[in-house]
Scaffold this motif. Structure first.
Motif, PDB file in Angstrom:
ATOM      1  N   ASN A   1      -0.889  39.266 -13.906  1.00 21.03           N
ATOM      2  CA  ASN A   1      -1.885  39.556 -14.626  1.00 21.03           C
ATOM      3  C   ASN A   1      -2.812  38.200 -14.300  1.00 21.03           C
ATOM      4  O   ASN A   1      -3.733  38.087 -15.325  1.00 21.03           O
ATOM      5  CB  ASN A   1      -1.206  39.720 -16.092  1.00 21.03           C
ATOM      6  CG  ASN A   1      -0.689  40.986 -16.359  1.00 21.03           C
ATOM      7  OD1 ASN A   1      -1.200  42.062 -16.280  1.00 21.03           O
ATOM      8  ND2 ASN A   1       0.546  40.789 -16.885  1.00 21.03           N
ATOM      9  N   ASN A   2      -2.530  37.389 -13.366  1.00 19.32           N
ATOM     10  CA  ASN A   2      -3.305  36.190 -13.216  1.00 19.32           C
ATOM     11  C   ASN A   2      -3.521  35.517 -14.226  1.00 19.32           C
ATOM     12  O   ASN A   2      -4.604  34.904 -14.777  1.00 19.32           O
ATOM     13  CB  ASN A   2      -4.801  36.804 -12.713  1.00 19.32           C
ATOM     14  CG  ASN A   2      -4.752  37.567 -11.313  1.00 19.32           C
ATOM     15  OD1 ASN A   2      -3.941  37.039 -10.505  1.00 19.32           O
ATOM     16  ND2 ASN A   2      -5.567  38.579 -11.321  1.00 19.32           N
ATOM     17  N   ALA A   3      -2.374  35.074 -15.017  1.00 20.79           N
ATOM     18  CA  ALA A   3      -2.303  34.476 -16.033  1.00 20.79           C
ATOM     19  C   ALA A   3      -1.102  33.310 -16.065  1.00 20.79           C
ATOM     20  O   ALA A   3      -0.198  33.296 -15.371  1.00 20.79           O
ATOM     21  CB  ALA A   3      -1.980  35.388 -17.349  1.00 20.79           C
ATOM     22  N   LEU A   4      -1.672  32.292 -16.820  1.00 17.24           N
ATOM     23  CA  LEU A   4      -0.642  31.200 -17.215  1.00 17.24           C
ATOM     24  C   LEU A   4      -0.395  31.550 -19.017  1.00 17.24           C
ATOM     25  O   LEU A   4      -1.351  31.644 -19.649  1.00 17.24           O
ATOM     26  CB  LEU A   4      -1.287  29.786 -17.144  1.00 17.24           C
ATOM     27  CG  LEU A   4      -1.632  29.521 -15.868  1.00 17.24           C
ATOM     28  CD1 LEU A   4      -3.155  29.369 -15.423  1.00 17.24           C
ATOM     29  CD2 LEU A   4      -0.740  28.145 -15.523  1.00 17.24           C
ATOM     30  N   VAL A   5       1.021  31.599 -19.289  1.00 12.49           N
ATOM     31  CA  VAL A   5       1.172  31.754 -20.597  1.00 12.49           C
ATOM     32  C   VAL A   5       2.274  30.770 -21.374  1.00 12.49           C
ATOM     33  O   VAL A   5       3.226  30.537 -20.656  1.00 12.49           O
ATOM     34  CB  VAL A   5       1.960  33.242 -20.721  1.00 12.49           C
ATOM     35  CG1 VAL A   5       2.382  33.409 -22.243  1.00 12.49           C
ATOM     36  CG2 VAL A   5       1.260  34.164 -20.033  1.00 12.49           C
ATOM     37  N   PHE A   6       1.755  30.248 -22.240  1.00  9.98           N
ATOM     38  CA  PHE A   6       2.455  29.120 -22.786  1.00  9.98           C
ATOM     39  C   PHE A   6       2.828  29.523 -24.190  1.00  9.98           C
ATOM     40  O   PHE A   6       2.209  30.180 -25.027  1.00  9.98           O
ATOM     41  CB  PHE A   6       1.466  27.883 -23.042  1.00  9.98           C
ATOM     42  CG  PHE A   6       0.870  27.471 -21.548  1.00  9.98           C
ATOM     43  CD1 PHE A   6       1.412  26.379 -21.084  1.00  9.98           C
ATOM     44  CD2 PHE A   6      -0.370  27.879 -21.348  1.00  9.98           C
ATOM     45  CE1 PHE A   6       0.911  25.936 -19.864  1.00  9.98           C
ATOM     46  CE2 PHE A   6      -0.919  27.621 -20.119  1.00  9.98           C
ATOM     47  CZ  PHE A   6      -0.128  26.290 -19.461  1.00  9.98           C
ATOM     48  N   GLN A   7       4.141  29.159 -24.507  1.00  8.23           N
ATOM     49  CA  GLN A   7       4.626  29.598 -25.995  1.00  8.23           C
ATOM     50  C   GLN A   7       5.312  28.254 -26.662  1.00  8.23           C
ATOM     51  O   GLN A   7       5.760  27.610 -25.838  1.00  8.23           O
ATOM     52  CB  GLN A   7       5.603  30.722 -26.009  1.00  8.23           C
ATOM     53  CG  GLN A   7       4.926  32.109 -25.512  1.00  8.23           C
ATOM     54  CD  GLN A   7       5.812  33.113 -25.492  1.00  8.23           C
ATOM     55  OE1 GLN A   7       7.096  33.082 -24.646  1.00  8.23           O
ATOM     56  NE2 GLN A   7       5.605  34.306 -25.859  1.00  8.23           N
ATOM     57  N   ARG A   8       4.957  28.270 -27.945  1.00  8.29           N
ATOM     58  CA  ARG A   8       5.606  27.232 -28.587  1.00  8.29           C
ATOM     59  C   ARG A   8       5.907  27.534 -29.954  1.00  8.29           C
ATOM     60  O   ARG A   8       5.285  28.428 -30.594  1.00  8.29           O
ATOM     61  CB  ARG A   8       4.537  25.855 -28.820  1.00  8.29           C
ATOM     62  CG  ARG A   8       3.993  25.185 -27.602  1.00  8.29           C
ATOM     63  CD  ARG A   8       5.249  24.321 -27.287  1.00  8.29           C
ATOM     64  NE  ARG A   8       4.739  23.469 -26.043  1.00  8.29           N
ATOM     65  CZ  ARG A   8       4.482  23.905 -24.763  1.00  8.29           C
ATOM     66  NH1 ARG A   8       4.853  24.959 -24.340  1.00  8.29           N
ATOM     67  NH2 ARG A   8       4.097  22.716 -23.892  1.00  8.29           N
ATOM     68  N   ARG A   9       6.982  26.964 -30.615  1.00  8.44           N
ATOM     69  CA  ARG A   9       7.444  27.255 -32.071  1.00  8.44           C
ATOM     70  C   ARG A   9       7.154  25.924 -32.830  1.00  8.44           C
ATOM     71  O   ARG A   9       8.019  24.922 -32.235  1.00  8.44           O
ATOM     72  CB  ARG A   9       9.037  27.547 -32.038  1.00  8.44           C
ATOM     73  CG  ARG A   9       9.173  28.897 -31.580  1.00  8.44           C
ATOM     74  CD  ARG A   9      10.760  29.480 -31.588  1.00  8.44           C
ATOM     75  NE  ARG A   9      11.203  29.119 -33.020  1.00  8.44           N
ATOM     76  CZ  ARG A   9      10.901  30.243 -33.986  1.00  8.44           C
ATOM     77  NH1 ARG A   9      10.433  31.397 -33.794  1.00  8.44           N
ATOM     78  NH2 ARG A   9      11.610  29.870 -35.082  1.00  8.44           N
TER      79      ARG A   9
END
Length: 150
Positions: free
Chosen positions: A13-21
């Motif tokens: 998806n040509n994406a950078l995905v960051f997740q945080r809690r």
């Protein structure tokens, strides 16, 4: 549910995905992202206060951040969607960004997606160090909301 911190380079998806809690409410995080007096405290990956921070929080409104250091360049974009306190979307540097907040008990699951226009554009972001810089910025945010009052 995801770990406290995750990063994915989503080439499909040509994406950078960051997740945080983060142990803060969606409202608190939304404000930290959208109030200039707060953003200037945590946005720069180096931890320095921003030299400039402008936010016109409306669809089509400008966001402009300028780091204080010698390597500074303006980060400019326009809001495309605003859904307080659930998140917002914006365009900047030729990419589409989104920030989403989902409450989960005492924490909020925050997802930041930077979707590039093409595989080449994604590769440029990777080479510019966007993944590392954004991860440090999000760490700054987590520290800021954990230590700041309000």
């Amino acid at each position: 549910m995801f770990k406290t911190e995750t990063f994915e380079l989503d080439r499909a998806n040509n994406a950078l995905v960051f997740q945080r809690r983060i142990p803060a409410s969606p409202e608190r995080l939304f404000d930290a992202w959208t109030r200039p007096e707060q953003v200037r405290q945590w946005w720069d990956p180096s931890g320095r206060e921003l030299a400039e921070c402008e936010i016109d929080l409306r669809v089509g409104g400008l966001l402009r951040f300028v780091n204080a250091g010698p390597e500074s360049f303006p980060f400019e974009g326009r809001f495309q969607q605003i859904d307080r306190p659930h998140g917002f979307a914006f365009d900047a540097l030729g990419a589409a960004g989104s920030v989403r907040f989902v409450p989960d008990g005492e924490v909020t699951e925050m997802t930041v997606v930077i979707r590039c226009a093409s595989p080449e554009h994604l590769q440029q972001f990777v080479q510019m160090g966007v993944a590392d810089g954004t991860s440090r910025t999000l760490d700054n945010l987590a520290s800021y909301v954990g230590s700041a009052q309000g």
